[in-house]
Design a protein around this motif. Structure first.
Motif, PDB file in Angstrom:
ATOM      1  N   ILE A 169       0.712  -1.172   0.285  1.00 46.43           N
ATOM      2  CA  ILE A 169      -0.334   0.028   0.240  1.00 46.43           C
ATOM      3  C   ILE A 169       0.430   1.607   0.169  1.00 46.43           C
ATOM      4  O   ILE A 169       0.100   2.431  -0.517  1.00 46.43           O
ATOM      5  N   GLY A 170       1.872   1.318   1.168  1.00 46.85           N
ATOM      6  CA  GLY A 170       2.009   2.219   1.059  1.00 46.85           C
ATOM      7  C   GLY A 170       3.491   2.975  -0.410  1.00 46.85           C
ATOM      8  O   GLY A 170       2.685   4.032  -0.559  1.00 46.85           O
ATOM      9  N   LEU A 171       4.091   2.154  -0.894  1.00 50.82           N
ATOM     10  CA  LEU A 171       4.799   1.696  -2.312  1.00 50.82           C
ATOM     11  C   LEU A 171       3.991   2.671  -3.239  1.00 50.82           C
ATOM     12  O   LEU A 171       3.759   4.469  -3.668  1.00 50.82           O
ATOM     13  N   GLY A 172       2.465   2.439  -2.980  1.00 51.08           N
ATOM     14  CA  GLY A 172       1.523   2.375  -4.286  1.00 51.08           C
ATOM     15  C   GLY A 172       1.232   3.977  -4.310  1.00 51.08           C
ATOM     16  O   GLY A 172       0.931   4.874  -4.769  1.00 51.08           O
ATOM     17  N   GLN A 173       1.156   4.439  -2.647  1.00 48.16           N
ATOM     18  CA  GLN A 173       0.676   5.461  -2.429  1.00 48.16           C
ATOM     19  C   GLN A 173       1.401   6.662  -2.820  1.00 48.16           C
ATOM     20  O   GLN A 173       1.705   7.845  -3.134  1.00 48.16           O
TER      21      GLN A 173
ATOM     22  N   GLU B  83       7.280  12.558   2.061  1.00 45.00           N
ATOM     23  CA  GLU B  83       8.135  12.879   3.172  1.00 45.00           C
ATOM     24  C   GLU B  83       7.969  12.126   4.182  1.00 45.00           C
ATOM     25  O   GLU B  83       8.697  10.924   4.893  1.00 45.00           O
ATOM     26  N   LYS B  84       6.858  12.289   4.660  1.00 46.98           N
ATOM     27  CA  LYS B  84       5.988  11.669   6.537  1.00 46.98           C
ATOM     28  C   LYS B  84       6.205  10.024   6.112  1.00 46.98           C
ATOM     29  O   LYS B  84       6.512   9.297   6.745  1.00 46.98           O
ATOM     30  N   THR B  85       5.294   9.698   4.352  1.00 43.32           N
ATOM     31  CA  THR B  85       5.012   8.527   4.373  1.00 43.32           C
ATOM     32  C   THR B  85       6.189   7.931   3.967  1.00 43.32           C
ATOM     33  O   THR B  85       6.395   6.555   4.323  1.00 43.32           O
TER      34      THR B  85
ATOM     35  N   GLY C 138      11.127  -3.165   0.205  1.00 39.14           N
ATOM     36  CA  GLY C 138      10.042  -1.666   0.203  1.00 39.14           C
ATOM     37  C   GLY C 138      11.252  -0.370   1.137  1.00 39.14           C
ATOM     38  O   GLY C 138      10.869   0.311   0.789  1.00 39.14           O
ATOM     39  N   TYR C 139      12.220  -1.137   2.314  1.00 41.84           N
ATOM     40  CA  TYR C 139      13.114   0.346   2.582  1.00 41.84           C
ATOM     41  C   TYR C 139      13.913   0.468   2.426  1.00 41.84           C
ATOM     42  O   TYR C 139      13.697   2.153   2.109  1.00 41.84           O
ATOM     43  N   GLU C 140      14.351   0.036   1.102  1.00 36.08           N
ATOM     44  CA  GLU C 140      15.154   0.966   0.572  1.00 36.08           C
ATOM     45  C   GLU C 140      15.151   1.991  -0.916  1.00 36.08           C
ATOM     46  O   GLU C 140      15.373   2.723  -1.208  1.00 36.08           O
ATOM     47  N   ALA C 141      13.305   1.374  -1.310  1.00 36.70           N
ATOM     48  CA  ALA C 141      12.752   2.233  -1.934  1.00 36.70           C
ATOM     49  C   ALA C 141      12.176   3.184  -1.067  1.00 36.70           C
ATOM     50  O   ALA C 141      12.764   4.555  -1.903  1.00 36.70           O
ATOM     51  N   ALA C 142      11.764   2.985  -0.168  1.00 34.85           N
ATOM     52  CA  ALA C 142      11.445   3.926   0.157  1.00 34.85           C
ATOM     53  C   ALA C 142      12.899   5.275   0.643  1.00 34.85           C
ATOM     54  O   ALA C 142      12.602   6.467   1.108  1.00 34.85           O
ATOM     55  N   ASN C 143      14.086   4.502   0.586  1.00 32.35           N
ATOM     56  CA  ASN C 143      14.680   5.610   1.397  1.00 32.35           C
ATOM     57  C   ASN C 143      15.703   5.982   0.504  1.00 32.35           C
ATOM     58  O   ASN C 143      15.796   7.207   0.337  1.00 32.35           O
ATOM     59  N   MET C 144      15.348   5.560  -1.472  1.00 27.17           N
ATOM     60  CA  MET C 144      16.178   6.352  -2.199  1.00 27.17           C
ATOM     61  C   MET C 144      14.595   7.545  -2.637  1.00 27.17           C
ATOM     62  O   MET C 144      15.174   8.660  -2.657  1.00 27.17           O
ATOM     63  N   VAL C 145      13.374   7.523  -2.354  1.00 27.27           N
ATOM     64  CA  VAL C 145      12.059   8.639  -2.436  1.00 27.27           C
ATOM     65  C   VAL C 145      12.398   9.653  -1.745  1.00 27.27           C
ATOM     66  O   VAL C 145      13.060  10.868  -1.180  1.00 27.27           O
ATOM     67  N   LEU C 146      13.216   9.116  -0.210  1.00 27.96           N
ATOM     68  CA  LEU C 146      13.633   9.912   1.208  1.00 27.96           C
ATOM     69  C   LEU C 146      15.241  10.604   0.493  1.00 27.96           C
ATOM     70  O   LEU C 146      14.949  12.224   0.978  1.00 27.96           O
ATOM     71  N   ARG C 147      15.031   9.987   0.103  1.00 29.42           N
ATOM     72  CA  ARG C 147      16.965  10.979   0.124  1.00 29.42           C
ATOM     73  C   ARG C 147      16.426  12.082  -1.377  1.00 29.42           C
ATOM     74  O   ARG C 147      17.203  13.175  -1.029  1.00 29.42           O
ATOM     75  N   GLY C 148      15.787  11.886  -2.483  1.00 29.28           N
ATOM     76  CA  GLY C 148      15.352  12.949  -2.911  1.00 29.28           C
ATOM     77  C   GLY C 148      14.271  13.549  -2.712  1.00 29.28           C
ATOM     78  O   GLY C 148      14.736  14.792  -2.778  1.00 29.28           O
ATOM     79  N   VAL C 149      13.877  13.676  -2.080  1.00 30.62           N
ATOM     80  CA  VAL C 149      12.586  15.230  -1.441  1.00 30.62           C
ATOM     81  C   VAL C 149      13.567  16.217  -0.613  1.00 30.62           C
ATOM     82  O   VAL C 149      13.043  17.014  -0.583  1.00 30.62           O
ATOM     83  N   GLN C 150      13.980  15.288   0.191  1.00 28.78           N
ATOM     84  CA  GLN C 150      15.983  15.556   1.253  1.00 28.78           C
ATOM     85  C   GLN C 150      17.010  16.649   0.081  1.00 28.78           C
ATOM     86  O   GLN C 150      16.945  17.708   0.497  1.00 28.78           O
ATOM     87  N   GLY C 151      16.911  15.572  -0.660  1.00 35.21           N
ATOM     88  CA  GLY C 151      18.237  16.216  -1.330  1.00 35.21           C
ATOM     89  C   GLY C 151      17.899  17.293  -2.318  1.00 35.21           C
ATOM     90  O   GLY C 151      18.986  17.937  -3.177  1.00 35.21           O
ATOM     91  N   PHE C 152      16.991  16.997  -3.070  1.00 31.18           N
ATOM     92  CA  PHE C 152      16.340  17.892  -3.557  1.00 31.18           C
ATOM     93  C   PHE C 152      14.508  18.742  -3.758  1.00 31.18           C
ATOM     94  O   PHE C 152      14.152  18.851  -4.861  1.00 31.18           O
TER      95      PHE C 152
END
Length: 612
Positions: free
Chosen positions: A60-64, A86-88, A101-115
């Protein structure tokens, strides 16, 4: 009926494997300038497709997350959406059951913080800033922004002198770079999507060896301004070259007897023949650059005197100070610094290693230079010791392979702990502690940790330490120039903070780096010194036209690599080890260029830079 059968890939599996390879090639060819939000979303969707769906964070989370990022790209998001992304992503990274799951989320997290600025630009202005300045990949990845497609097209047309002229617009060391450049321009070559990157450096090598003596463009009218340049390496000479072309008078102070810096005193002649280096330097000096060698600023002439006498000063000293490894026995007779050894050879005083057993400590390009040089100096054996894996060595893979082919032994996962010596103080052995690879560190490489194995003794007569270099900036620190950890503190535009007319670049600012980055620093400094002096001179190439792109298919074709002379012919001398392409080979290789300056990227700002 058979109980068992051999499983063979069906058609669907075979096609999927092919698609994976195509995807790998496309990722390898991804140019700079693409929308980072869009790229992150594409990777997120790929990861989501790989999940098993057993845990809700993935299912559910990655789809959201994907839907929220789609909103950002589709003009449906608000600034609160970015916070929700960022929170999701944090929640998924903390609760997902598996690495997908957690690496995909970390990738998005690094992105939203980095750019984050890119996310905000999409939300507030409904546009992507990257698409407005999308550059040609090879040009963008060259630190000096050389017009790569342009000179490849000129080589293909047989216009070798024009190719050298075009390169020199942005890089006054075309010959030296053709021999020793690490060719970062090839890393994102779009030809990777078809087969393999174009051999850009090899094409340049062919051009410079077929057009050695190409005069520079004429200097612009004199401005009467005088600029002091401290350091006669590639960065300092590049700055001097462009300042002279602009009409200013450049005065270079070099502490060594000859110009060239690490190109002369750090790179062995089998990689860069002396006559090739001198060819570039002669062209630079032909513009009227004034040179003072055997002059050390701070020792022979006070820095404040230079500040007083010149309209601007550019500091571009090299990293000529060796680093100590800090183990017992390092002061033994027979322990030498790689930097000092290569410098002595550059000055015509090579050591005699005939019949000696040599150990080299380090895993970078300097250690490979020291390894291969020791073989050429008559060593009976050379062992290169590195505390990490071979895959983690920072030296170019081709340098490692060629060192092994010439007879060197590469010994990874061995950490030096002490050097043993005889009663007279001469080296007898290097003692190492076997390592095992451990967790990944901040630099992205796995850290070595001590293995539960006994120490290993490597008998040797000479130990060459090649673990890094430092900057000697004491004279400038004493003169009030801002420094940090022995490096000069300069801004990206080369201005030194707190010093009104002092600029700095290259190794003096970044620490040990590559030749092409030093050249780029000299180019940037020249442009900004020109502006600082109240001018806006234009540097252009004396090339009237670039051949038009040809409408032709691009079938897959093998890459032509430069051949290396047989190892048995190399170890006894310092002759050039590379053989240039033939005319047929360079024509084929130049024909592989997809002309990104015309198709796709050239339609954006940043396609072809005819002047700067």
């Amino acid at each position: 009926m058979s109980r068992l059968s051999l499983e063979t890939p069906n058609q669907a599996q075979t096609v999927v494997e092919g698609l994976y390879k195509d995807l790998e090639r496309r990722i390898a060819a991804s140019p700079p300038g693409l929308c980072p939000v869009d790229i992150s979303l594409g990777f997120l969707k790929l990861c989501h497709a790989q999940t098993c769906g057993k845990c809700s964070p993935c299912r559910i989370g990655l789809g959201q997350l994907a839907r929220l990022m789609d909103d950002v790209l589709s003009e449906r998001a608000t600034l609160e959406t970015i916070d929700r992304i960022e929170k999701t992503a944090k929640t998924i990274a903390d609760t997902a059951d598996c690495a997908i799951g957690y690496e995909a989320a970390n990738m998005v997290l690094r992105g939203v913080q980095g750019f984050r600025d890119d996310y905000i630009e999409h939300v507030t202005n409904n546009r992507c800033t990257s698409g407005l300045t999308q550059p040609v990949p090879c040009v963008a990845l060259c630190p000096a922004h050389v017009d790569v497609p342009g000179y490849i097209a000129l080589v293909r047309a047989g216009r070798y002198e024009d190719a050298v002229k075009l390169i020199r617009k942005d890089n006054p060391f075309p010959t030296a770079c053709a021999f020793v450049c690490e060719h970062p321009c090839e890393a994102r070559c779009r030809r990777n999507m078809v087969d393999d990157a174009v051999n850009i450096c090899g094409i340049k090598h062919f051009a410079v060896t077929h057009a050695l003596h190409v005069a520079p463009v004429a200097n612009q009218p004199s401005t009467g301004k005088r600029i002091a340049i401290v350091g006669g390496g590639p960065g300092g000479l590049s700055c001097a070259f462009y300042l002279q072309l602009m009409g200013h008078h450049a005065v270079v102070y070099e502490q060594r007897p000859q110009l060239g810096g690490m190109l002369r005193y750090g790179i062995p002649r089998y990689r860069l023949p002396e006559d090739m280096l001198n060819n570039d330097i002669d062209v630079i000096l032909s513009t009227g650059v004034e040179v003072h060698t055997d002059i050390s600023v701070g020792r022979d002439i006070p820095f404040h005197k230079i500040e007083e006498e010149f309209d601007a000063v550019f500091l571009c000293i090299g990293a000529h100070i060796d680093r100590k490894i800090g183990i017992p026995g390092e002061s033994s007779i027979g322990v030498v610094s790689a930097v000092e050894m290569l410098r002595d050879i550059g000055e015509g005083n090579p050591p005699d290693f005939t019949g000696k057993r040599v150990c080299v400590i380090g895993g970078g390009n300097v250690s490979m230079d020291a390894t291969r040089t020791a073989l050429r100096l008559g060593a009976s054996s050379v062992t290169t010791v590195y505390r990490r894996r071979v895959d983690d060595m920072t030296a170019l893979s081709e340098e490692i392979e060629e060192a092994a082919a010439e007879g060197a032994t590469i010994l990874p996962l061995q950490a030096p702990v002490r050097i043993e010596r005889d009663e007279e103080g001469h080296v007898t052995a290097l003692i190492t502690q076997p390592q095992q690879i451990g967790p990944v560190g901040r630099d992205g490489r796995p850290k070595p940790v001590s293995a539960n194995k006994p120490e290993q003794a490597i008998p040797c007569d000479i130990v060459i330490v090649a673990i890094g270099q430092g900057i000697d900036s004491k004279a400038f620190t004493a003169a009030g120039v801002a420094t940090n950890r022995d490096r000069i503190s300069a801004l990206p535009d080369s201005f030194v903070e707190g010093s009104p007319k002092v600029f700095a670049g290259g190794d003096a600012v970044t620490g040990p780096s590559t030749v092409i980055r030093a050249i780029a620093a000299g180019k940037v400094a020249a442009a900004n010194i020109d502006n600082f002096l109240g001018y806006n001179h234009v540097i252009h190439a004396a090339v009237e036209d670039i051949p038009e792109a040809q409408l032709s298919p691009a079938p897959a074709c093998g890459r032509v690599n430069l051949r290396t002379r047989p190892a048995c012919d190399c170890v006894a001398n310092f002759d050039d080890i590379k053989e240039p392409m033939t005319e047929d080979e360079v024509l084929q290789e130049a024909s592989r260029c997809l002309r990104c300056d015309h198709y796709g990227y050239g339609n954006f700002r940043g396609g072809r830079m005819r002047q700067w």
